[in-house]
Write an enzyme that holds these catalytic residues in place. Structure first.
Site, short mmCIF file in Angstrom:
data_model
loop_
_atom_site.label_atom_id
_atom_site.label_comp_id
_atom_site.label_asym_id
_atom_site.label_seq_id
_atom_site.Cartn_x
_atom_site.Cartn_y
_atom_site.Cartn_z
CD GLU A 106 10.09 13.49 10.86
OE1 GLU A 106 8.97 12.96 10.89
OE2 GLU A 106 11.11 12.88 10.50
CE LYS A 166 -1.92 3.15 1.99
NZ LYS A 166 -1.74 4.59 1.58
CD GLU A 173 12.82 5.17 9.11
OE1 GLU A 173 12.87 6.11 9.93
OE2 GLU A 173 12.82 5.32 7.89
CB CYS A 210 13.51 9.48 7.86
SG CYS A 210 12.24 8.75 6.93
C1 UN1 Z 1 14.10 8.29 4.37
O1 UN1 Z 1 14.19 9.51 4.34
O2 UN1 Z 1 13.06 7.73 4.75
O3 UN1 Z 1 20.02 8.02 4.26
C2 UN1 Z 1 15.15 7.39 3.87
C3 UN1 Z 1 19.27 8.58 3.45
C4 UN1 Z 1 18.62 7.78 2.36
C5 UN1 Z 1 17.39 7.14 2.85
C6 UN1 Z 1 16.42 8.07 3.53
N1 UN1 Z 1 19.53 6.77 1.87
O4 UN1 Z 1 19.05 9.78 3.50
#
Ligand code: UN1
Length: 496
Positions: free
Chosen positions: A384, A175, A249, A283
């Protein structure tokens, strides 16, 4: 031209039984529809899960090296389509083309890496304490996996989830985020073209309620989720209540520490890349920068100037350095955080507004934004933001920097710039995050190592490769003892 995309269930491309659809937009030109996608219901999810269950026995019994070979084909197809797919990522999600190509490259890397796992997937053989008896542990698939993916890496993150799940012998229902249905569809088309049997990978488009139906479905054995912290908590609770394997995550409040002895030009480059790369929508984005006092004024002046020079625009144009925010809702959310920062009496050093000049007037652009005079209690220092907004802090000592860095509920990525080997060793040990970078920015994790964080950043086994990575999520251990003595041997009891 808007593309009509569909669900993929049991090897067939189908609409939602509801007949309802939704659209994805180009965030650089919000008047351009990229895709029309099915808004899936519980019934569609049920069809997909049933297909995945039916496909499971044959797929899980196929020799793992054969499953790996299919992933090699996927890697080759992805490589061939990299440019087209990258352009689609830019159109549907907004990141600049070089980064969109990097997104696809991450999927390619994961396909090759996990294809190789087909010939490893190793367990252990260890001696038995009894004669004429052997013992081994083997990895076995979990079953049907529900994978829920975000919009910020619309090809890489589906790859992180699907490829290890598949090589390990699971079947999958994906999804994807409602913002990027076309990207997810292209990924699944490639898997179909590579020759995956019907039902092994299924795709259902939709919103949160579609994802929730997947998490709650009794035919789903495991969940892998990447997205917001609030939704992640909910996924964890639902999965735990039903004893499902689960990995989440979620958020980060990542930090760069700049010590006064560092290569400061390098630190400026790293800070710009960490804070404003992908428009801050990773992230791993750096949303806090902690600078040691003697370097603070210099750093602030240079960083502000460099941020002001970043060129905003459509990510398909080679001159563009920073693309738009993915959607109107996210755009509003980031602007609200900026308003909160001002209300909290942080100093808005630069940026802070929507950017509407020229070609940008139809898109969701926000200026690179820098706050100073931020206290650790402020919302902008704690939550965040997921946009091009960064808070600067001044500290006197390494201890103070590490204390401030760890003063967050999250723990994904942290970085330190220093030439002092002792300071780097202390930071490496004491920063409470899943990823620590020395003299590099907070972003750019490589796929052959586990990816994830501590505290509220998520729970369950880590994603991506290596020992302690994704295979721990997508397999469970089975231990097999074989007694060929022909006698009753009683472990722990028959010892003289
Ligand atoms: C994400 O932002 O969910 O380390 C992953 C990094 C990338 C992955 C980010 N290789 O910024």
């Amino acid at each position: 031209m808007a593309e009509r995309v569909q669900n993929f269930i049991n090897g067939r491309w189908v609409d939602s039984r509801s007949g309802r659809t939704f659209i994805s937009l180009n965030p650089a030109h919000a008047d351009e529809t990229v895709a029309v996608a099915p808004d899936s219901t519980m019934t569609d999810v049920d069809d997909a899960v049933k297909a995945a269950r039916t496909a499971l026995p044959a797929w899980s019994h196929m020799p793992a090296p054969r499953r790996g070979e299919l992933l090699f084909k996927v890697a080759e197809l992805l490589t061939r389509r990299k440019t087209a797919l990258g352009k689609l990522v830019t159109r549907e999600m907004g990141k600049v083309l070089p980064e969109a190509l990097g997104d696809v490259q991450e999927a390619i890397d994961m396909a090759y890496y996990m294809a190789g796992e087909g010939r490893r997937l190793s367990g252990e053989t260890v001696p038995s304490e009894l004669p004429n008896k052997d013992a081994k542990s083997v990895r076995v698939p979990i079953g049907v996996f529900g994978c829920i993916t975000p919009w910020n890496f619309p090809t890489a993150i589906p790859a992180w989830k699907l490829f290890p799940a598949l090589v390990a012998g699971n079947t999958v229902v994906l999804k994807p985020a409602e913002e990027t249905p076309a990207c997810a569809t292209k990924m699944v088309e490639l898997l179909e073209e590579a020759g995956l049997p019907p039902g092994v990978v299924n795709l259902v488009h939709g919103f949160g309620k579609t994802g929730e139906a997947l998490v709650n479905h009794p035919g789903v054995d495991g969940i892998s989720f990447t997205g917001s912290a609030a939704t992640g908590r909910r996924v964890e609770a639902l999965a735990a209540a039903a004893h499902k394997a689960c990995s989440t995550e979620t958020g980060g409040k990542n930090v760069i520490i700049v010590m006064a002895d560092a290569d400061l030009d390098l630190a400026i480059d790293g800070a710009l890349w960490g804070a404003f790369g992908t428009t801050g929508q990773r992230c791993t984005a750096a949303s806090r920068i902690i600078v040691q006092a003697p370097a603070y004024d210099w750093f602030l002046a240079r960083f502000t100037k460099a941020a002001g020079r970043l060129k905003l625009g459509d990510g398909l144009k080679s001159s563009t350095q920073m693309g738009p925010i993915v959607s109107k809702a996210q755009y509003q959310r980031v602007l609200d955080y900026i308003a909160t920062g001002r209300k909290e009496r942080a100093t808005l050093l630069r940026g802070g507004r929507a950017y509407t000049k020229g070609e940008c007037k139809q898109g969701y652009f926000i200026e690179p934004t820098i706050f100073t005079d931020v206290t650790p209690a402020m919302k902008i220092a704690r939550e965040e933001i997921f946009g091009p907004v960064v808070c600067l802090f001044k500290v006197e000592t390494l201890d103070e920097a590490i204390g401030l860095a760890n003063d967050t509920v999250y723990g994904l990525s942290a970085s330190i710039y220093t030439r002092d080997v002792n300071a780097s060793a202390r930071a490496e040990r004491e920063l409470d995050t899943g990823l620590v970078y020395i003299n590099a920015s907070t972003i750019g994790a490589e796929i052959q190592l586990p990816f994830g964080g501590t505290k509220a950043t998520g729970s369950g086994p880590r994603e991506a490769g290596g020992r302690g990575g994704a295979l721990d999520l997508y397999t469970k251990w089975k231990v097999i003892y074989r007694d060929f003595s022909g006698t009753l041997q009683r472990a722990q009891i028959d010892k003289e």
